[in-house]
Design an enzyme around this catalytic site. Structure first.
Site, PDB file in Angstrom:
ATOM      1  N   LYS A 172      14.286  12.835   4.054  1.00 37.22           N
ATOM      2  CA  LYS A 172      13.322  12.507   2.995  1.00 37.22           C
ATOM      3  C   LYS A 172      12.024  12.121   3.698  1.00 37.22           C
ATOM      4  O   LYS A 172      11.837  10.976   4.102  1.00 37.22           O
ATOM      5  CB  LYS A 172      13.855  11.342   2.155  1.00 37.22           C
ATOM      6  CG  LYS A 172      13.348  11.256   0.740  1.00 37.22           C
ATOM      7  CD  LYS A 172      11.845  11.117   0.588  1.00 37.22           C
ATOM      8  CE  LYS A 172      11.301   9.722   0.706  1.00 37.22           C
ATOM      9  NZ  LYS A 172       9.801   9.691   0.707  1.00 37.22           N
ATOM     10  N   GLU A 248      13.671   1.451  12.149  1.00 38.84           N
ATOM     11  CA  GLU A 248      12.524   1.417  13.073  1.00 38.84           C
ATOM     12  C   GLU A 248      11.351   0.933  12.238  1.00 38.84           C
ATOM     13  O   GLU A 248      10.802   1.687  11.429  1.00 38.84           O
ATOM     14  CB  GLU A 248      12.244   2.823  13.627  1.00 38.84           C
ATOM     15  CG  GLU A 248      13.320   3.374  14.543  1.00 38.84           C
ATOM     16  CD  GLU A 248      13.319   2.713  15.912  1.00 38.84           C
ATOM     17  OE1 GLU A 248      12.374   1.973  16.254  1.00 38.84           O
ATOM     18  OE2 GLU A 248      14.296   2.925  16.657  1.00 38.84           O
ATOM     19  N   CYS A 282       3.131   2.446  15.073  1.00 42.37           N
ATOM     20  CA  CYS A 282       3.934   1.225  15.151  1.00 42.37           C
ATOM     21  C   CYS A 282       3.800   0.569  16.519  1.00 42.37           C
ATOM     22  O   CYS A 282       3.977  -0.628  16.658  1.00 42.37           O
ATOM     23  CB  CYS A 282       5.393   1.537  14.855  1.00 42.37           C
ATOM     24  SG  CYS A 282       6.021   2.868  15.884  1.00 42.37           S
ATOM     25  N   GLU A 376       0.219  -6.545  10.712  1.00 44.25           N
ATOM     26  CA  GLU A 376      -0.036  -5.265  11.373  1.00 44.25           C
ATOM     27  C   GLU A 376      -1.246  -4.611  10.691  1.00 44.25           C
ATOM     28  O   GLU A 376      -1.199  -4.307   9.488  1.00 44.25           O
ATOM     29  CB  GLU A 376       1.221  -4.398  11.174  1.00 44.25           C
ATOM     30  CG  GLU A 376       1.219  -3.108  11.932  1.00 44.25           C
ATOM     31  CD  GLU A 376       2.484  -2.281  11.608  1.00 44.25           C
ATOM     32  OE1 GLU A 376       3.065  -2.434  10.516  1.00 44.25           O
ATOM     33  OE2 GLU A 376       2.861  -1.469  12.468  1.00 44.25           O
TER      34      GLU A 376
HETATM   35  P1  NAP Z   1       6.782   2.956   4.132  1.00 42.70           P
HETATM   36  O1  NAP Z   1       5.890   2.745   2.978  1.00 42.70           O
HETATM   37  O2  NAP Z   1       7.828   1.957   4.398  1.00 42.70           O
HETATM   38  O3  NAP Z   1       7.422   4.417   3.916  1.00 42.70           O
HETATM   39  C1  NAP Z   1       8.245   5.033   4.855  1.00 42.70           C
HETATM   40  C2  NAP Z   1       9.162   6.020   4.161  1.00 42.70           C
HETATM   41  O4  NAP Z   1      10.013   5.320   3.259  1.00 42.70           O
HETATM   42  C3  NAP Z   1       8.447   7.066   3.314  1.00 42.70           C
HETATM   43  O5  NAP Z   1       9.195   8.253   3.323  1.00 42.70           O
HETATM   44  C4  NAP Z   1       8.489   6.431   1.929  1.00 42.70           C
HETATM   45  O6  NAP Z   1       8.376   7.360   0.868  1.00 42.70           O
HETATM   46  C5  NAP Z   1       9.862   5.824   1.941  1.00 42.70           C
HETATM   47  N1  NAP Z   1      10.036   4.695   1.025  1.00 42.70           N
HETATM   48  C6  NAP Z   1       9.119   3.803   0.605  1.00 42.70           C
HETATM   49  N2  NAP Z   1       9.701   2.903  -0.220  1.00 42.70           N
HETATM   50  C7  NAP Z   1      11.014   3.239  -0.308  1.00 42.70           C
HETATM   51  C8  NAP Z   1      12.134   2.711  -0.995  1.00 42.70           C
HETATM   52  N3  NAP Z   1      12.024   1.619  -1.757  1.00 42.70           N
HETATM   53  N4  NAP Z   1      13.325   3.300  -0.858  1.00 42.70           N
HETATM   54  C9  NAP Z   1      13.466   4.391  -0.067  1.00 42.70           C
HETATM   55  N5  NAP Z   1      12.440   4.956   0.602  1.00 42.70           N
HETATM   56  C10 NAP Z   1      11.238   4.375   0.497  1.00 42.70           C
HETATM   57  O7  NAP Z   1       5.986   3.048   5.496  1.00 42.70           O
HETATM   58  P2  NAP Z   1       4.685   3.863   5.832  1.00 42.70           P
HETATM   59  O8  NAP Z   1       3.500   3.176   5.277  1.00 42.70           O
HETATM   60  O9  NAP Z   1       4.872   5.294   5.472  1.00 42.70           O
HETATM   61  O10 NAP Z   1       4.703   3.766   7.431  1.00 42.70           O
HETATM   62  C11 NAP Z   1       4.039   2.770   8.113  1.00 42.70           C
HETATM   63  C12 NAP Z   1       4.981   1.731   8.678  1.00 42.70           C
HETATM   64  O11 NAP Z   1       5.982   2.380   9.454  1.00 42.70           O
HETATM   65  C13 NAP Z   1       4.298   0.782   9.619  1.00 42.70           C
HETATM   66  O12 NAP Z   1       4.725  -0.530   9.375  1.00 42.70           O
HETATM   67  C14 NAP Z   1       4.743   1.244  10.991  1.00 42.70           C
HETATM   68  O13 NAP Z   1       4.690   0.248  11.981  1.00 42.70           O
HETATM   69  C15 NAP Z   1       6.123   1.702  10.690  1.00 42.70           C
HETATM   70  N6  NAP Z   1       6.589   2.629  11.728  1.00 42.70           N
HETATM   71  C16 NAP Z   1       7.565   2.212  12.574  1.00 42.70           C
HETATM   72  C17 NAP Z   1       7.996   3.039  13.604  1.00 42.70           C
HETATM   73  C18 NAP Z   1       9.056   2.605  14.564  1.00 42.70           C
HETATM   74  O14 NAP Z   1       9.600   3.458  15.260  1.00 42.70           O
HETATM   75  N7  NAP Z   1       9.400   1.333  14.658  1.00 42.70           N
HETATM   76  C19 NAP Z   1       7.433   4.311  13.739  1.00 42.70           C
HETATM   77  C20 NAP Z   1       6.446   4.705  12.846  1.00 42.70           C
HETATM   78  C21 NAP Z   1       6.049   3.848  11.837  1.00 42.70           C
HETATM   79  P3  NAP Z   1       6.922   7.677   0.210  1.00 42.70           P
HETATM   80  O15 NAP Z   1       6.132   8.343   1.241  1.00 42.70           O
HETATM   81  O16 NAP Z   1       7.255   8.561  -0.930  1.00 42.70           O
HETATM   82  O17 NAP Z   1       6.351   6.369  -0.194  1.00 42.70           O
END
Ligand code: NAP
Length: 473
Positions: A172, A248, A282, A376
């Protein structure tokens, strides 16, 4: 541009009655309208992964590896096309997209090799008539939920490991960047990965899709990369079925420059650690902690270097820094910068952001009462703080709930060891601003997550260890 726009389920492309728009973050131009998967399509994908698992887990590991290796070759063949897709939907500079495609392919390549090395164990028993064997088995069909910031790499880190071990997957991708995942699915198809082993469902109803994954008895594991807030929510959902979960999550990396550091090397490392992907990473260095004697020299050179970075449209070859992903991101960055300035920080470079194309911002005089110290920022903003000595610098570095990565620059061997051991993070860059690589375990401590991706450890998250006790009769 040739784009896949439908969901990839059980080896077929499924259109949907509803579609959603994917827009270029730079100017909002429509890139494509993509299938918004309904409940039935997601269920179909889960069922396909369940059926395919029965055969895929039994396929000899070298064969699984060879199929993965083909995917890596196809990614290399199509790297220019894949990079353009990434830039169109994510906005990042084309050279960064190309680097990401290669980085993403390196995980597939790595796990193609690792597929042949999924060893079990035999252990000496305490009894003469006992034999202990530990088998390593695939967890089962997995759901992979990925973010928009590295649309290929965040997926291949999971997919490569899962497939190597013998798991099947339902992916997804983020709704802002589904096209990269669909392009990858096309290549899995072309490589001959069997039907149902890889499925990609696209959609805007993330909560509902997530709930379907957690409610399913077929899905045995969910691997998520994204924000800490959503990760916490998924952890609660996983409890219901005691489902395996890898997380992650977010980071808030410190970048410590000790007094004996090579300033030029520290500045070069800082540029990569901070501004890659417009700071939307991240592992982005957010909190620069400078030991007092070197603070002035580092600051001057760093500010001068940031002034040279070119901000613009990702497709323009001159661009170093593309736009941030959307207006919500601009608002969050602006709010954090304004809060810091209102509390006494000084702007050394850049301006309070007004649009998505944000030139590097450097802020000095940051203190711990400012939100930007704890949250962040996920944008091209570097904050500087001065520490009186090494002990204070390391204490400041650890003053965060996140624990993904930490960077330290020092020329002294003893300081390198001390700092690497003292920093509370899953990864430490010592005189190194870019730690991510397929060969090493990527992951965090504290609120940055659970599990590791990449390296030989990356396959543990997709393996069950089954202990077999045999009594000789
Ligand atoms: P996000 O809002 O948490 O979304 C990530 C994924 O989860 C997207 O596919 C999103 O779908 C989905 N999602 C959101 N809410 C959900 C829910 N309630 N249930 C199931 N799936 C859900 O994060 P983001 O803004 O895209 O990414 C940024 C964050 O990712 C930052 O905090 C960054 O540090 C972190 N990150 C961490 C790593 C690591 O390896 N530690 C790597 C990269 C990024 P939609 O797109 O449809 O909303």
């Amino acid at each position: 541009m040739d784009l896949a726009r439908d969901a990839y389920v059980d080896g077929s492309w499924l259109a949907a009655s509803k579609r959603f728009a994917v827009n270029d973050p730079f100017d909002g131009e429509l890139v494509a309208e993509v299938a918004d998967c309904d409940v039935a399509t997601v269920e179909r994908a889960i069922a396909a992964a369940g059926t395919a698992f029965l055969a895929w887990r039994k396929q000899p590991a070298p064969e699984r590896g060879q199929l993965l290796a083909k995917v890596a070759v196809l990614m290399a063949r199509d790297e220019a096309r894949l990079a353009e897709i990434c830039t169109r939907e994510n906005g990042k500079a084309l050279k960064e997209s190309l680097a990401e495609v290669r980085y993403a392919a390196s995980f597939i390549h790595w796990f193609a090799g690792e597929a042949e090395r999924i060893y079990g164990e035999t252990v000496p028993s305490s009894r003469g008539d006992g034999r202990i064997t530990v088998l390593r088995e695939p967890v089962g069909p997995c759901a992979l939920i990925t973010p928009w910031n590295f649309p290929y790499a965040m997926l291949t880190r999971k997919l490569g490991a899962a497939l190597a071990v013998g798991c099947t997957v339902v992916c997804k991708p983020a709704s802002q960047t589904p096209l990269s995942a669909l392009a990858l699915a096309q290549l899995c198809h072309e490589a001959g990965i069997p039907t149902g082993v890889v499925n990609v469902v696209t959609g805007t109803e993330h909560q509902r899709i997530g709930q379907q994954f957690f409610a399913s008895k077929t899905i045995r594991k969910v691997s998520f990369t994204g924000s800490t807030r959503v990760g916490q929510d998924l952890m609660r959902q996983a409890a219901e079925d005691v489902k395996r979960l890898s997380l992650e999550l977010g980071g808030n990396a410190p970048f410590v420059v000790l007094e004996d550091a090579d300033v030029d090397a520290a500045v070069a490392g800082a540029l990569v650690a901070k501004f890659r992907n417009s700071g939307q990473s991240c592992v982005a260095a957010n909190r620069f902690i400078l030991e007092a004697p070197i603070a002035e020299a580092f600051t001057q050179k760093f500010v001068a270097a940031t002034a040279k970075l070119v901000v613009g449209r990702g497709l323009d070859p001159a661009t170093d820094i593309g736009p941030v992903i959307d207006d919500k991101a601009v608002a969050k960055i602006r709010q954090l910068v304004e809060d810091a300035l209102a509390k006494g920080a000084r702007l050394l470079q850049g301006a309070v952001p007004a649009s998505r194309a944000i030139a590097p911002i450097v802020i000095a005089g940051v203190t711990r009462d400012m939100a930007i110290w704890h949250e962040e920022v996920f944008g091209p903003v570097a904050t500087l703080r001065i520490a009186k000595d090494q002990a204070e610098a390391l204490e400041m570095a650890n003053d965060t709930d996140a624990g993904l990565v930490a960077y330290v620059y020092t020329s002294n061997g003893t300081n390198q060891v001390r700092a690497a051991e003292a920093l509370q993070a899953g990864m430490v860059g010592v005189n190194e601003g870019l730690v991510s690589t397929a060969q090493a375990p990527f992951g965090g401590v504290k609120q940055s997550g659970l599990g590791r991706e990449g390296s030989r450890h990356g396959m543990d998250d997709y393996s069950n260890y089954k202990y077999v006790a045999t009594k000789l009769v």
